[in-house]
Design an enzyme around this catalytic site. Structure first.
Site, PDB file in Angstrom:
ATOM      1  N   LEU A  52       6.611   3.077   1.645  1.00 26.10           N
ATOM      2  CA  LEU A  52       7.521   1.935   1.767  1.00 26.10           C
ATOM      3  C   LEU A  52       8.597   2.164   2.821  1.00 26.10           C
ATOM      4  O   LEU A  52       9.053   3.281   3.033  1.00 26.10           O
ATOM      5  CB  LEU A  52       8.191   1.657   0.415  1.00 26.10           C
ATOM      6  CG  LEU A  52       7.230   1.351  -0.728  1.00 26.10           C
ATOM      7  CD1 LEU A  52       8.009   1.066  -2.000  1.00 26.10           C
ATOM      8  CD2 LEU A  52       6.323   0.181  -0.401  1.00 26.10           C
ATOM      9  N   HIS A  53       8.976   1.077   3.461  1.00 28.44           N
ATOM     10  CA  HIS A  53      10.073   1.098   4.426  1.00 28.44           C
ATOM     11  C   HIS A  53      10.936  -0.139   4.170  1.00 28.44           C
ATOM     12  O   HIS A  53      10.632  -0.946   3.258  1.00 28.44           O
ATOM     13  CB  HIS A  53       9.541   1.142   5.865  1.00 28.44           C
ATOM     14  CG  HIS A  53       8.513   0.097   6.165  1.00 28.44           C
ATOM     15  ND1 HIS A  53       8.822  -1.241   6.244  1.00 28.44           N
ATOM     16  CD2 HIS A  53       7.176   0.187   6.366  1.00 28.44           C
ATOM     17  CE1 HIS A  53       7.733  -1.921   6.510  1.00 28.44           C
ATOM     18  NE2 HIS A  53       6.707  -1.083   6.573  1.00 28.44           N
ATOM     19  N   ARG A  74       2.818   2.735   9.592  1.00 31.39           N
ATOM     20  CA  ARG A  74       2.101   3.555  10.571  1.00 31.39           C
ATOM     21  C   ARG A  74       3.022   4.096  11.671  1.00 31.39           C
ATOM     22  O   ARG A  74       2.597   4.937  12.456  1.00 31.39           O
ATOM     23  CB  ARG A  74       0.950   2.763  11.188  1.00 31.39           C
ATOM     24  CG  ARG A  74      -0.182   2.497  10.202  1.00 31.39           C
ATOM     25  CD  ARG A  74      -1.412   1.904  10.877  1.00 31.39           C
ATOM     26  NE  ARG A  74      -2.554   1.890   9.988  1.00 31.39           N
ATOM     27  CZ  ARG A  74      -2.940   0.843   9.260  1.00 31.39           C
ATOM     28  NH1 ARG A  74      -2.280  -0.286   9.325  1.00 31.39           N
ATOM     29  NH2 ARG A  74      -4.005   0.923   8.483  1.00 31.39           N
ATOM     30  N   HIS A 119       9.318  -3.540   3.467  1.00 35.46           N
ATOM     31  CA  HIS A 119       8.844  -3.821   2.097  1.00 35.46           C
ATOM     32  C   HIS A 119      10.023  -4.198   1.195  1.00 35.46           C
ATOM     33  O   HIS A 119       9.915  -5.085   0.350  1.00 35.46           O
ATOM     34  CB  HIS A 119       8.178  -2.580   1.492  1.00 35.46           C
ATOM     35  CG  HIS A 119       6.916  -2.152   2.174  1.00 35.46           C
ATOM     36  ND1 HIS A 119       6.831  -1.027   2.959  1.00 35.46           N
ATOM     37  CD2 HIS A 119       5.683  -2.714   2.178  1.00 35.46           C
ATOM     38  CE1 HIS A 119       5.599  -0.900   3.412  1.00 35.46           C
ATOM     39  NE2 HIS A 119       4.884  -1.904   2.968  1.00 35.46           N
ATOM     40  N   GLU A 168       5.518 -11.543   7.448  1.00 34.69           N
ATOM     41  CA  GLU A 168       4.998 -12.357   8.563  1.00 34.69           C
ATOM     42  C   GLU A 168       4.443 -11.494   9.692  1.00 34.69           C
ATOM     43  O   GLU A 168       3.754 -11.986  10.568  1.00 34.69           O
ATOM     44  CB  GLU A 168       6.111 -13.259   9.105  1.00 34.69           C
ATOM     45  CG  GLU A 168       6.381 -14.440   8.205  1.00 34.69           C
ATOM     46  CD  GLU A 168       7.529 -15.315   8.697  1.00 34.69           C
ATOM     47  OE1 GLU A 168       8.154 -14.990   9.720  1.00 34.69           O
ATOM     48  OE2 GLU A 168       7.807 -16.315   8.005  1.00 34.69           O
ATOM     49  N   LYS A 169       4.776 -10.198   9.693  1.00 34.39           N
ATOM     50  CA  LYS A 169       4.238  -9.329  10.754  1.00 34.39           C
ATOM     51  C   LYS A 169       2.707  -9.354  10.718  1.00 34.39           C
ATOM     52  O   LYS A 169       2.060  -9.407  11.751  1.00 34.39           O
ATOM     53  CB  LYS A 169       4.748  -7.906  10.569  1.00 34.39           C
ATOM     54  CG  LYS A 169       4.133  -6.932  11.531  1.00 34.39           C
ATOM     55  CD  LYS A 169       4.805  -5.589  11.409  1.00 34.39           C
ATOM     56  CE  LYS A 169       3.924  -4.456  11.823  1.00 34.39           C
ATOM     57  NZ  LYS A 169       2.772  -4.227  10.981  1.00 34.39           N
ATOM     58  N   MET A 223       0.855  -1.194   0.000  1.00 41.71           N
ATOM     59  CA  MET A 223       0.000   0.000   0.000  1.00 41.71           C
ATOM     60  C   MET A 223       0.892   1.245   0.000  1.00 41.71           C
ATOM     61  O   MET A 223       0.456   2.326   0.401  1.00 41.71           O
ATOM     62  CB  MET A 223      -0.937  -0.011   1.206  1.00 41.71           C
ATOM     63  CG  MET A 223      -1.904  -1.199   1.163  1.00 41.71           C
ATOM     64  SD  MET A 223      -3.440  -0.930   2.036  1.00 41.71           S
ATOM     65  CE  MET A 223      -2.848  -0.670   3.694  1.00 41.71           C
TER      66      MET A 223
END
Ligand code: PAF
Length: 303
Positions: A30-31, A185, A34, A146-147, A27
């Site tokens: 990005l961090h 977030r 990703h 997996e988070k 979405m």
């Protein structure tokens, strides 16, 4: 890198990519988490595609759809640097055209418990958009973090149930140096909340340590993690305990041990046990998880 802004453009660009094709849906905002999905995709696939689409149907009323962070130029630069060949950036009109009337609903605890009960209809929104993205991109492998363990379980479920020809690859959570799971977030956290946020992971580690104790059951894990979350200094002084309970730093949404495939809460620990937590810091809702599988052989040996 080709930026495809419509379904026909995406189909044309994707046709020429080498196989196996890996796909990383996002979405945006990005961090490094990703980018680790893209890296996993590159390590296993000859071609890598990604998507950036803030999917309105997976946000509930009053959730943060409008304020969800968006930075298209930065996202595109990062994806290109990471080696993505095609990025699909559809509009809401492309994905949900006039007359769109299809729902993809996965039944059972996997969509109804925990995230599902806190965010009703969230997983319907995830399931329909991931199904549609898979239909457009038609990848060989799908990479998810997996988070979002419950999302991963939901996607695995409908991919299996519908015999969709794609392998779902879960990628381990990337963490900041202090343990906070990377999330788009996290930018909403104030400086004070950011300093508190890593306690969520410390609580999970306390739970995992309890799981490794001989004879431990799920409730021991939950008690250890909850105490670590609410009493972060291991405070034994009754006044400090009263103070911590009177002014909890996190508003706990849930903390539970579940089977990681079905998301049915577990009483006994087993090889698929997973500790999951969701909590709010102010208006920001954080989720995190840890597998308890490594504790299982130890427990098993003492049984
Ligand atoms: O995990 C996410 O970012 C989203 O839920 C996904 C899988 C891209 C679907 O919108």
């Amino acid at each position: 890198m080709i930026v495809a802004r419509s379904i026909p453009e995406a189909r044309t660009a994707l046709r020429d990519l080498p196989r196996p094709l890996g796909f990383v849906p996002t979405m945006g905002a990005l961090h490094a988490g990703h980018l680790s999905l893209v890296e996993s995709a590159r390590s296993r696939c000859a071609g890598v595609a990604a998507s950036v689409f803030v999917n309105p149907t997976q946000f509930g009323r009053g959730e943060d759809f409008d304020t969800y962070p968006r930075d298209e130029a930065r996202d595109l630069r990062l994806l290109e640097e990471a080696g993505v060949a095609v990025v699909f950036m559809p509009t809401a009109g492309d994905m949900y055209p006039e007359g769109f009337a299809t729902n993809v609903h996965v039944g059972g605890a996997v969509t109804e418990s925990l995230e599902g009960s806190s965010r009703p209809s969230h997983f319907d929104g995830v399931a329909v958009i991931v199904t549609k993205l898979l239909g457009v991109v038609q990848p060989d492998l799908l990479f998810l973090g997996e988070k979002d363990a419950q999302q991963l379980a939901v996607v695995r479920r409908f991919v299996r149930d519908l015999d969709l020809p794609v392998e779902v690859a879960g990628v381990p959570t990337l963490r900041e140096a202090d343990g906070l799971a990377m999330s788009s977030r996290n930018v909403f956290l104030t400086r004070e909340q950011r300093a508190t946020a890593p306690d969520l992971y410390r609580a999970l580690l306390a739970g995992a340590a309890a799981a490794g104790e001989p004879g431990a059951a799920a409730k021991d894990v939950v008690v250890a993690a909850t105490s670590a979350l609410l009493l972060p200094d291991g405070a034994l002084d009754p006044d400090a305990v009263d103070e911590a309970l009177a002014h909890p730093r996190f508003e706990l949404d849930y903390l539970a041990v579940v089977d990681e495939d079905t998301f049915v809460p577990e009483g006994e620990l087993g090889p698929r046990s997973r500790l999951v937590v969701a909590a709010r810091l102010g208006s920001t809702r954080l989720i995190d998880t840890i597998s308890l599988a490594s504790a299982y052989p130890a427990k098993d040996a003492t049984a």
